[in-house]
Scaffold this active site. Structure first.
Site, PDB file in Angstrom:
ATOM      1  N   LYS A   1     -15.330  -2.122   1.514  1.00  0.00           N
ATOM      2  CA  LYS A   1     -14.023  -2.289   0.886  1.00  0.00           C
ATOM      3  C   LYS A   1     -12.976  -1.411   1.565  1.00  0.00           C
ATOM      4  CE  LYS A   1     -15.144  -5.266  -2.248  1.00  0.00           C
ATOM      5  NZ  LYS A   1     -16.183  -5.835  -1.412  1.00  0.00           N
ATOM      6  N   ASP A   2     -11.724  -1.811   1.404  1.00  0.00           N
ATOM      7  CA  ASP A   2     -10.588  -1.154   2.038  1.00  0.00           C
ATOM      8  C   ASP A   2     -10.471   0.298   1.586  1.00  0.00           C
ATOM      9  OD1 ASP A   2      -8.335  -0.803   3.502  1.00  0.00           O
ATOM     10  OD2 ASP A   2      -7.195  -2.412   2.576  1.00  0.00           O
ATOM     11  N   LYS A   3      -9.932   1.140   2.470  1.00  0.00           N
ATOM     12  CA  LYS A   3      -9.706   2.551   2.132  1.00  0.00           C
ATOM     13  C   LYS A   3      -8.412   2.731   1.355  1.00  0.00           C
ATOM     14  CE  LYS A   3      -9.029   7.180   4.069  1.00  0.00           C
ATOM     15  NZ  LYS A   3      -9.056   8.030   5.278  1.00  0.00           N
TER      16      LYS A   3
ATOM     17  N   LYS B   1       0.820  -1.213   0.000  1.00  0.00           N
ATOM     18  CA  LYS B   1       0.000   0.000   0.000  1.00  0.00           C
ATOM     19  C   LYS B   1       0.857   1.267   0.000  1.00  0.00           C
ATOM     20  CE  LYS B   1      -3.925  -2.242   2.254  1.00  0.00           C
ATOM     21  NZ  LYS B   1      -4.943  -2.182   3.308  1.00  0.00           N
TER      22      LYS B   1
ATOM     23  N   LYS C   1     -13.273   3.413  -6.351  1.00  0.00           N
ATOM     24  CA  LYS C   1     -12.880   4.470  -5.419  1.00  0.00           C
ATOM     25  C   LYS C   1     -11.411   4.313  -5.048  1.00  0.00           C
ATOM     26  CE  LYS C   1     -14.390   2.019  -1.261  1.00  0.00           C
ATOM     27  NZ  LYS C   1     -13.039   1.808  -0.705  1.00  0.00           N
TER      28      LYS C   1
END
Length: 690
Positions: free
Chosen positions: A328-330, A19, A299
Site C-alpha cells: 500500500k501507498d506511503k 496528498k 498505517k
C-alpha cells in the site's frame, strides 16, 4: 524516470493537489469475505481461482464441458467416489469460526495467481496438471491403475527448505489424490494409494475434504463425513482410518437428529492430543510457530514493508512471519488485512498503544488458520480529496464545476490506461526499485547491494548509515548505526559481514531477506517495461485492435493454460473489428509468455536487449527467482464513482483588491480492481501529473 504517459480520454481536465495530508488519501482494501472464516472451506491456500472449484482436479477440456466440474470419469462405474449408497460430501470445522473482516502488487496481471504456477513456472505447472489428470483417468477407467500408481513426476531439485514446504502444501492442497516426497533435494509427485482406497468407501468430495483436513493439521479441528445409516459400512471406514492414520487421528460415530427428528449418524475425525511432546520455549510457554493471528493494519505515512519491520521488531519475530495481499501507498492512510505467524491475539493486543505512536493502528484481531497470499483481494476503495482546484493555464473558457463533471463522467464511461503508478518504483527516490531489479536480473549482485544502500539527500540515522556503508563497506559498523526496525537492511548486512562485500557475499546477502522482498524489485523492473510498452502500443496503433495484438478470451476452463487464454489477432479479425481495445493485453515480461506479433513484439525484444536481457532471461537461479510472466489489460474501468465539491471559505484569493471565487476541494470516492493505481486514474481525470 517513468515513460511519457498516454491519455485515453479527450476532455480538458483541471488542476489540483493531492496528498496534502495523509487524510486526503485513504485506501481501504476490499477484502474477500471468506479470507478469515475459521471454516476450512475458506482455506488460505497458495492459489486464487482454485478456491471456487469443488473438485480436487482441474475441470475437463472443452470437449467435455457438458460434464460436471471435476476430474475425468468420476462417475464411471467402479470409479473412485462410488461408495455403497453414498452421496454428498464432508466438511472440516475449526473450533473458532469468525465472520468476515471488512493491490496485488508483487504479482499483478490478468490471470496471474500466486500458486503452483508461480512456484514452478508455467511449463512445469502444466505438466503437473497433465500428470494429475492422467493419474485420475487411469484410476477412473480401471485400466492401468496399478501402473498409474507406480508413476512418478519430478518437480526437479529444490534446495530451499521453505520453497519445498510451500510446494508440498500447494501440490497436496490442489491435488489431494497426489503425495509429495523428497529424494536428495529432488521433489517427487506420485498418486496416493490411500486416497484411492478411501474413494472406494466414500464419495470423492468427502475423500478430498478428508485429505485436505489431514494435510492442514489444524490444532483442535475436526472433520465430519456425511451421515451414514449403515453400521457395517461405518465400521469399515473406522477401520481404514485407524489402520492408516491411527497414530495421528482418532474417530468416533456421533448421532444427532435431523430436521425431521430422525436419528442421523456420522463419523467424526480429530487429531490425537500429544501428551508431553510439545516443544517449549526458554520461558516455559508452548511453541507458537503454528499460531496465526489475523488483524487489520491502519498505517499513516509508512510503507507497508517499513510498517512490517516496526511490528516485527516489537514482537520479536521476522518480517517474513507477516503476510499480506498487496503493498500500500506511503503517503496515505491505508487499511489492509494481515496475518502474523507465531504471535497470539493477546500478544498483538499488548503492543497496540506502542504502535499508535509510530503511525499504526491495529484492529479486528482474531485467530486465523493460514497466512495470506499476494493478490488475494477483490480490489481497493479510495476516498480522496483534491485541493486547490483550478483551470489548466491554457483553459479558462468554461465553468470549473462543469470541467470537473465532464472529466469524471468521461473516465467513468471510458476508463483509463492501466499504468503502474509512480509509487511502484519508489517515487522521488534517488535509486528506484526497478534499477535494483534490473541489477538482480543481470546477476550483478554487488551493484544491486550498492543501489539498495544508496542514501537519500537527508541527514537522518538511516541515510547516514547507508552513506557510511558505501564509503567504507564496513557491514559490522553499519549494523550498529541502523535503527532496529530496518530489518531488511540488517539481514543483508549480517551476511555481508560474514561473507564479504563480493559477488558471493552479496548473493548470500540477498538470499538472507525473504523471497517476497527479493522478487519485489524484479517485479518493479517488469512493471516499468510494461508501462513503456503500453505507451508505445497506444502511440503506434491508438485504440484500434490490429493484427498481432494479444486479446484475453473469457475462458473459465481450468485445464486451459494461461497462454491458451491469450489469442493473437488475425488480419481477418482486424478487418471485422472482432475485438475491443478493452480486451487487449500486454505481457509482463517473463520466461513463459508470448509476445505480440506486430511492432510491439519487436519493441519488447529491442527494449530488453538495451538492458542486456533476452525474452527468456527471467530466472535467477542463485537467488531462487523465477518470473514466468503474465498479462495485463491495457485499459481498466473505475467503479462506484461518487464525488462532491466543498468550498473553503477561509481561503480567499485577493487580486487587485477584489475577491475572486472561493476555492473548492473535490471529494471523490471509487473502487479499483487489484493492481490498479488511484493516482493513475486521477491523472486521467485531471489530465495532469503528480
Amino acid at each position: 524516470m517513468l515513460p511519457a504517459f498516454s491519455y485515453l480520454t479527450e476532455h480538458t481536465g483541471f488542476r489540483g493537489t493531492i496528498k496534502n495530508a495523509p487524510g486526503d488519501f485513504v485506501v481501504t482494501e476490499l477484502e474477500v469475505p471468506e479470507l478469515f472464516l475459521g471454516d476450512s472451506r475458506a482455506e488460505l491456500l497458495p492459489k486464487s481461482s482454485e478456491a471456487a472449484q469443488s473438485g480436487p482436479c482441474p475441470r475437463e477440456p472443452k470437449r467435455r464441458r457438458t460434464e460436471p466440474p471435476g476430474c475425468p470419469r468420476d462417475s464411471a462405474p467402479g470409479a473412485p467416489g462410488q461408495g455403497p449408497g453414498r452421496a454428498g460430501g464432508g466438511c472440516a470445522a475449526s473450533p473458532e469460526q469468525t465472520g468476515p473482516e471488512g493491490q496485488p502488487e508483487l504479482q499483478p496481471g490478468l490471470g496471474e495467481a500466486p500458486g503452483l504456477e508461480s512456484l514452478l513456472g508455467e511449463p512445469v505447472s502444466e505438466l503437473l496438471h497433465k500428470f494429475a489428470c492422467d493419474v485420475k483417468d487411469a484410476w477412473g477407467s480401471g485400466n492401468g491403475a496399478d501402473a498409474a500408481a507406480a508413476r512418478e513426476f519430478s518437480l526437479g531439485p529444490r534446495l530451499d527448505k521453505k520453497i519445498r514446504a510451500d510446494l508440498h502444501s500447494a501440490v497436496r492442497q490442489k491435488f489431494p489424490f497426489l503425495v509429495t516426497l523428497t529424494k536428495d533435494n529432488e521433489m517427487i509427485v506420485k498418486g496416493n494409494p490411500d486416497y484411492r482406497e478411501l474413494c472406494q468407501l466414500v464419495t470423492e468430495k468427502e475423500t478430498s475434504g478428508f485429505f485436505k483436513f489431514l494435510d492442514a493439521k489444524l490444532e483442535n479441528s475436526t472433520f465430519s463425513f456425511e451421515p451414514d445409516g449403515n453400521k457395517e459400512h461405518r465400521k469399515t471406514v473406522h477401520h481404514f482410518i485407524n489402520r492408516k492414520f491411527g497414530k495421528l487421528l482418532e474417530t468416533k460415530s456421533f448421532t444427532m437428529t435431523d430436521v425431521n427428528d430422525q436419528p442421523s449418524t456420522s463419523i467424526i475425525v480429530r487429531f490425537r492430543e500429544k501428551s508431553g511432546s510439545r516443544k517449549r520455549c526458554a520461558g516455559g510457554f508452548q511453541d507458537k510457530q503454528d499460531v496465526y493471528t489475523a488483524f487489520t493494519l491502519q498505517k499513516e505515512n509508512l510503507e507497508t514493508l517499513e510498517a512490517i519491520g516496526l511490528l516485527a521488531a516489537e514482537l520479536d519475530v521476522l518480517p517474513s512471519d507477516f503476510s499480506y495481499t498487496g503493498i500500500k501507498d506511503k503517503k496515505a492512510i491505508t487499511l489492509q488485512p494481515m496475518v502474523v505467524k507465531k504471535v497470539t491475539p493477546e500478544r498483538l493486543k499488548e503492543i497496540g498503544n506502542k504502535m499508535e505512536k509510530k503511525g499504526m493502528k491495529i484492529y479486528n484481531i482474531r485467530p486465523a488458520q493460514q497466512h495470506l497470499r499476494l493478490g488475494q483481494l477483490k480490489g481497493n476503495h479510495f476516498d480522496i480529496v483534491v485541493r486547490d482546484l483550478q483551470h489548466h493555464s491554457h483553459d479558462s473558457s468554461a465553468d470549473l464545476k462543469e470541467r470537473i463533471a465532464e472529466a469524471v463522467e468521461s473516465v467513468e464511461t471510458k476508463g483509463f490506461v492501466n499504468y503502474y503508478g509512480p509509487q511502484r518504483f519508489g517515487q522521488g527516490q534517488i535509486v528506484q526499485t526497478d534499477q535494483i531489479g534490473l541489477a538482480l536480473l543481470n546477476e550483478k549482485m554487488v551493484k544491486a547491494v550498492k543501489l539498495f544502500f544508496t542514501p537519500e539527500d537527508t541527514d537522518d540515522p538511516v541515510n547516514n548509515a547507508k552513506r557510511y556503508f558505501l564509503q567504507t563497506e564496513d557491514a559490522k559498523g553499519t549494523l550498529v548505526m541502523l535503527p532496529e526496525f530496518k530489518v531488511r537492511e540488517k539481514m543483508l548486512l549480517r551476511a555481508l559481514n560474514r561473507y564479504g562485500v563480493n559477488h558471493e557475499g552479496c548473493t548470500k546477502g540477498w538470499l538472507n531477506i525473504p523471497h517476497s522482498l527479493r522478487i519485489f524489485y524484479v517485479h518493479a523492473y517488469c512493471s516499468k517495461i510494461w508501462n513503456e510498452a503500453a505507451s508505445y502500443r497506444l502511440k503506434t496503433y491508438g485504440s484500434k485492435v490490429v493484427e498481432g495484438d494479444l486479446v484475453f478470451l473469457e475462458e473459465n476452463d481450468e485445464c486451459v493454460s494461461l497462454n491458451d487464454k491469450v489469442h493473437v489477432v488475425t488480419a481477418e479479425e482486424e478487418s471485422a473489428n472482432k475485438y475491443s481495445i478493452y480486451q487487449v493485453v500486454l505481457p509482463m515480461v517473463g520466461h513463459s509468455i508470448k509476445y505480440p506479433s506486430n511492432k510491439v513484439g519487436q519493441w519488447y525484444r529491442e527494449r530488453l536487449s538495451k538492458d542486456e536481457l533476452e525474452l527468456c532471461k527471467f530466472r535467477v537461479s542463485p537467488l531462487q527467482l523465477n518470473i514466468p510472466g503474465c498479462y495485463r489489460l491495457i485499459l481498466k474501468n473505475v467503479k462506484n464513482v461518487s464525488y462532491f465539491l466543498e468550498s473553503n471559505e477561509k481561503v480567499i484569493k485577493i487580486e487587485d483588491n477584489q475577491l475572486n471565487d472561493l476555492k473548492f476541494s473535490l471529494h471523490i470516492s471509487f473502487d479499483l480492481d487489484p493492481s490498479c493505481y488511484a493516482t493513475v486514474c486521477l491523472r486521467e481525470i485531471m489530465k495532469c501529473d503528480f
